[in-house]
Design a protein around this motif. Structure first.
Motif, PDB file in Angstrom:
ATOM      1  N   GLY A   1       1.036  -1.270   0.115  1.00 45.22           N
ATOM      2  CA  GLY A   1      -0.362   0.163   0.249  1.00 45.22           C
ATOM      3  C   GLY A   1       0.839   0.977   0.261  1.00 45.22           C
ATOM      4  N   ARG A   2       1.754   1.197   0.965  1.00 46.48           N
ATOM      5  CA  ARG A   2       3.103   2.217   1.260  1.00 46.48           C
ATOM      6  C   ARG A   2       3.522   2.476  -0.504  1.00 46.48           C
ATOM      7  N   LEU A   3       3.716   1.287  -1.197  1.00 43.84           N
ATOM      8  CA  LEU A   3       4.545   1.630  -2.195  1.00 43.84           C
ATOM      9  C   LEU A   3       4.078   2.118  -3.845  1.00 43.84           C
ATOM     10  N   PHE A   4       2.351   2.221  -3.709  1.00 42.33           N
ATOM     11  CA  PHE A   4       1.938   1.975  -4.362  1.00 42.33           C
ATOM     12  C   PHE A   4       0.706   3.414  -4.139  1.00 42.33           C
ATOM     13  N   ASP A   5       0.937   3.715  -2.788  1.00 40.69           N
ATOM     14  CA  ASP A   5       0.620   5.545  -2.847  1.00 40.69           C
ATOM     15  C   ASP A   5       1.893   5.738  -3.122  1.00 40.69           C
ATOM     16  N   GLY A   6       3.777   6.049  -3.047  1.00 42.05           N
ATOM     17  CA  GLY A   6       4.022   6.598  -3.559  1.00 42.05           C
ATOM     18  C   GLY A   6       3.754   6.294  -5.028  1.00 42.05           C
ATOM     19  N   LEU A   7       3.755   5.788  -5.792  1.00 39.26           N
ATOM     20  CA  LEU A   7       3.893   4.939  -7.507  1.00 39.26           C
ATOM     21  C   LEU A   7       3.361   6.243  -7.989  1.00 39.26           C
TER      22      LEU A   7
ATOM     23  N   PHE B   1     -15.701   5.627  15.578  1.00 37.11           N
ATOM     24  CA  PHE B   1     -15.070   5.452  14.276  1.00 37.11           C
ATOM     25  C   PHE B   1     -13.642   4.926  14.823  1.00 37.11           C
ATOM     26  N   THR B   2     -13.625   4.156  13.266  1.00 39.48           N
ATOM     27  CA  THR B   2     -12.052   3.479  13.529  1.00 39.48           C
ATOM     28  C   THR B   2     -11.251   4.511  12.566  1.00 39.48           C
ATOM     29  N   ALA B   3     -10.167   3.766  12.301  1.00 40.89           N
ATOM     30  CA  ALA B   3      -9.153   4.542  11.414  1.00 40.89           C
ATOM     31  C   ALA B   3      -9.108   4.552   9.730  1.00 40.89           C
ATOM     32  N   PRO B   4     -10.481   3.582   9.343  1.00 43.72           N
ATOM     33  CA  PRO B   4     -10.689   3.190   8.197  1.00 43.72           C
ATOM     34  C   PRO B   4     -11.853   4.073   7.807  1.00 43.72           C
ATOM     35  N   ILE B   5     -12.940   4.578   8.197  1.00 39.99           N
ATOM     36  CA  ILE B   5     -13.616   5.358   8.513  1.00 39.99           C
ATOM     37  C   ILE B   5     -13.803   6.858   8.674  1.00 39.99           C
TER      38      ILE B   5
ATOM     39  N   ASP C   1      -7.371  -5.729   9.089  1.00 41.06           N
ATOM     40  CA  ASP C   1      -6.110  -5.523   9.556  1.00 41.06           C
ATOM     41  C   ASP C   1      -6.491  -4.069   9.038  1.00 41.06           C
ATOM     42  N   ASP C   2      -6.903  -3.085  10.468  1.00 41.87           N
ATOM     43  CA  ASP C   2      -6.930  -1.617  10.299  1.00 41.87           C
ATOM     44  C   ASP C   2      -6.633  -1.218   8.936  1.00 41.87           C
ATOM     45  N   GLN C   3      -4.828  -0.825   9.681  1.00 39.76           N
ATOM     46  CA  GLN C   3      -3.517  -0.263   8.732  1.00 39.76           C
ATOM     47  C   GLN C   3      -3.482  -0.561   7.393  1.00 39.76           C
ATOM     48  N   VAL C   4      -3.892  -2.246   7.265  1.00 43.57           N
ATOM     49  CA  VAL C   4      -3.804  -2.313   5.612  1.00 43.57           C
ATOM     50  C   VAL C   4      -4.986  -1.033   5.037  1.00 43.57           C
ATOM     51  N   ILE C   5      -5.986  -1.044   5.583  1.00 46.95           N
ATOM     52  CA  ILE C   5      -7.576  -0.781   5.033  1.00 46.95           C
ATOM     53  C   ILE C   5      -6.980   0.257   4.458  1.00 46.95           C
ATOM     54  N   CYS C   6      -6.064   1.268   5.724  1.00 46.00           N
ATOM     55  CA  CYS C   6      -5.737   2.894   5.665  1.00 46.00           C
ATOM     56  C   CYS C   6      -4.740   3.318   4.401  1.00 46.00           C
ATOM     57  N   ALA C   7      -4.043   2.208   4.491  1.00 46.30           N
ATOM     58  CA  ALA C   7      -3.177   2.329   3.396  1.00 46.30           C
ATOM     59  C   ALA C   7      -3.175   1.771   1.731  1.00 46.30           C
ATOM     60  N   TRP C   8      -4.802   0.721   1.749  1.00 45.72           N
ATOM     61  CA  TRP C   8      -4.921   0.637   0.431  1.00 45.72           C
ATOM     62  C   TRP C   8      -6.003   1.928   0.179  1.00 45.72           C
ATOM     63  N   LEU C   9      -6.583   2.639   1.047  1.00 44.01           N
ATOM     64  CA  LEU C   9      -7.857   3.342   0.954  1.00 44.01           C
ATOM     65  C   LEU C   9      -6.758   5.100   0.337  1.00 44.01           C
ATOM     66  N   ARG C  10      -5.629   4.853   0.953  1.00 38.37           N
ATOM     67  CA  ARG C  10      -5.330   6.237   0.669  1.00 38.37           C
ATOM     68  C   ARG C  10      -4.478   6.310  -0.943  1.00 38.37           C
ATOM     69  N   VAL C  11      -4.296   4.867  -1.437  1.00 32.63           N
ATOM     70  CA  VAL C  11      -4.078   4.764  -2.743  1.00 32.63           C
ATOM     71  C   VAL C  11      -5.243   4.716  -3.448  1.00 32.63           C
TER      72      VAL C  11
ATOM     73  N   VAL D   1      -8.513  -4.727  -4.594  1.00 28.04           N
ATOM     74  CA  VAL D   1      -8.330  -3.514  -3.558  1.00 28.04           C
ATOM     75  C   VAL D   1     -10.136  -3.588  -3.400  1.00 28.04           C
ATOM     76  N   ILE D   2     -10.721  -4.102  -4.177  1.00 30.41           N
ATOM     77  CA  ILE D   2     -12.048  -4.262  -3.438  1.00 30.41           C
ATOM     78  C   ILE D   2     -12.444  -4.647  -2.062  1.00 30.41           C
ATOM     79  N   GLN D   3     -11.259  -6.014  -2.034  1.00 28.74           N
ATOM     80  CA  GLN D   3     -11.503  -7.062  -1.522  1.00 28.74           C
ATOM     81  C   GLN D   3     -10.363  -6.752  -0.256  1.00 28.74           C
ATOM     82  N   LEU D   4      -9.186  -6.129  -0.650  1.00 31.01           N
ATOM     83  CA  LEU D   4      -8.737  -5.609   0.584  1.00 31.01           C
ATOM     84  C   LEU D   4      -9.039  -4.406   1.335  1.00 31.01           C
ATOM     85  N   LEU D   5     -10.765  -3.772   0.513  1.00 25.34           N
ATOM     86  CA  LEU D   5     -10.701  -3.101   1.580  1.00 25.34           C
ATOM     87  C   LEU D   5     -12.321  -3.502   2.108  1.00 25.34           C
TER      88      LEU D   5
END
Length: 364
Positions: free
Chosen positions: A174-180, A280-284, A216-226, A207-211
């Motif tokens: 998620g961090r990688l694709f955010d940067g790219l 609320f949670t971080a993904p929200i 894991d909230d951290q993974v969801i948030c990373a991919w929401l930033r993507v 991406v839909i599956q991951l979200l």
């Protein structure tokens, strides 16, 4: 003089790590690596070698069969292998400017890609996590992002790793694709290199599956930033992005409901639950940011109770999605008091909801 000595020691350390990594991963490199930068670091067959390694992954039936299954959350901690220890040491210094430059000069990207293809487990593991993390650090630099996207086998590997179930690997990806994607917005070369991949239905589906499936909230948030990056690239339609956010929000609410049922909410959430609102949670929170960016970029914010731009004549699907998201987000009003982004988003969705209600009554 001291700075020069420190630089030489740093360079020697990184080169020694690369030699050790290539040896442990059984990836061919020339014997003399001291100051042979550029193409001389890896033989001309390296690209073919990485492609062959990735081809073997594609043929791996076990990877395909289990690509969407989750690894048990309570898996035992396993000590890093010698290869992983070397990779981790490289990861630790890969955010340094001089190290990034050295890794580019030594053509380390194909070496690391081949290492990931050969040595990662079918579902991702510590090796794939570290290499994805190194790549994520590298692509903060524009030249490194260009180098990665211009090396198609390595780029394909990154998209393939999206289908593993290892949470730490998915987080670093998620961090990688955010940067790219951040570089792709202003660089045509990078955008052209990745466009066919990110416009592919398989990418969108994953991406839909991951979200929606990932816990894991951290993974969801990373991919929401993507997703925010994709908004600015206009890769997906407005309705598609709205549907994605709605799905993510719905799944987050369902998880909260399950937690509430089993008494897993934190003690400070009692007031919210008693008042009829959900904590609320971080993904929200990140979902709100996604909508905020989406509405701002497409100029959809309401002004004097009127929509601007294309939203002046929204489709029925868009209105329905906006109304559904509005109903979900209202559950969290108490948690977003004095939050400007939430207020902007809710005001726009409220107007869409009223338009949807008017449209429905007219049709009836």
């Amino acid at each position: 003089m001291a700075d020069c000595q420190e630089h030489c020691e740093e360079e020697s350390f990184v080169l020694a790590l690369l030699r050790r990594i290539s040896s442990l991963a059984n990836v061919n490199t020339p014997e003399n690596l001291d100051h042979n930068f550029g193409d001389s670091f890896l033989p001309a067959t390296t690209t073919d070698q990485v492609a062959a390694d990735i081809a073997r992954l594609i043929d791996d039936e076990e990877r395909v069969e289990h690509s969407t299954k989750q690894i048990c959350d309570n898996k035992e901690e396993v000590e890093d292998t010698p290869l992983q220890q070397c990779l981790c040491a490289l990861w630790d210094v890969s955010s340094l400017l001089e190290v990034r430059r050295l890794l580019l000069e030594t053509s380390a990207i194909p070496l690391l890609a081949s290492c990931a293809a050969r040595c990662s487990g079918p579902q991702g593991d510590r090796t794939s996590e570290i290499i994805a993390g190194i790549f994520a650090n590298l692509v903060n630099n524009l030249e490194a992002a260009r180098a990665l996207t211009s090396h198609q086998p390595a780029l394909v590997l990154c998209f393939m790793l999206m289908h593993v179930s290892d949470g730490p690997t998915l987080l670093e990806l998620g961090r990688l694709f955010d940067g790219l994607l951040a570089h792709a917005y202003g660089n045509e070369d990078i955008k052209d290199s990745i466009e066919s991949h990110i416009c592919n239905d398989a990418f969108q589906d994953r991406v839909i599956q991951l979200l929606c499936i990932e816990k894991d909230d951290q993974v969801i948030c990373a991919w929401l930033r993507v997703v925010v990056r994709l908004v600015y690239l206009e890769t997906w339609t407005f309705s598609t992005t709205m549907q994605l956010v709605l799905s993510c929000l719905s799944c987050a609410v369902m998880r909260l409901s399950v937690q509430h049922q089993f008494g897993e909410w934190a003690s400070d959430s009692t007031e919210s639950s008693n008042s009829g609102h959900l904590p609320f949670t971080a993904p929200i929170s990140v979902c709100v940011d996604v909508l905020d960016h989406l509405f701002e970029h497409r100029h959809f914010f309401s002004c004097d109770n009127q929509f601007t731009s294309e939203f002046a004549a929204p489709s029925t699907t868009t209105l329905r999605l906006a109304n559904d998201i509005y109903l979900v987000l209202r559950l969290f009003e108490n948690e977003f008091i004095n939050n400007d982004a939430f207020s902007r988003v809710l005001a726009t969705l409220a107007l869409a909801s009223s338009v949807a209600a008017t449209t429905t009554s007219v049709r009836q």
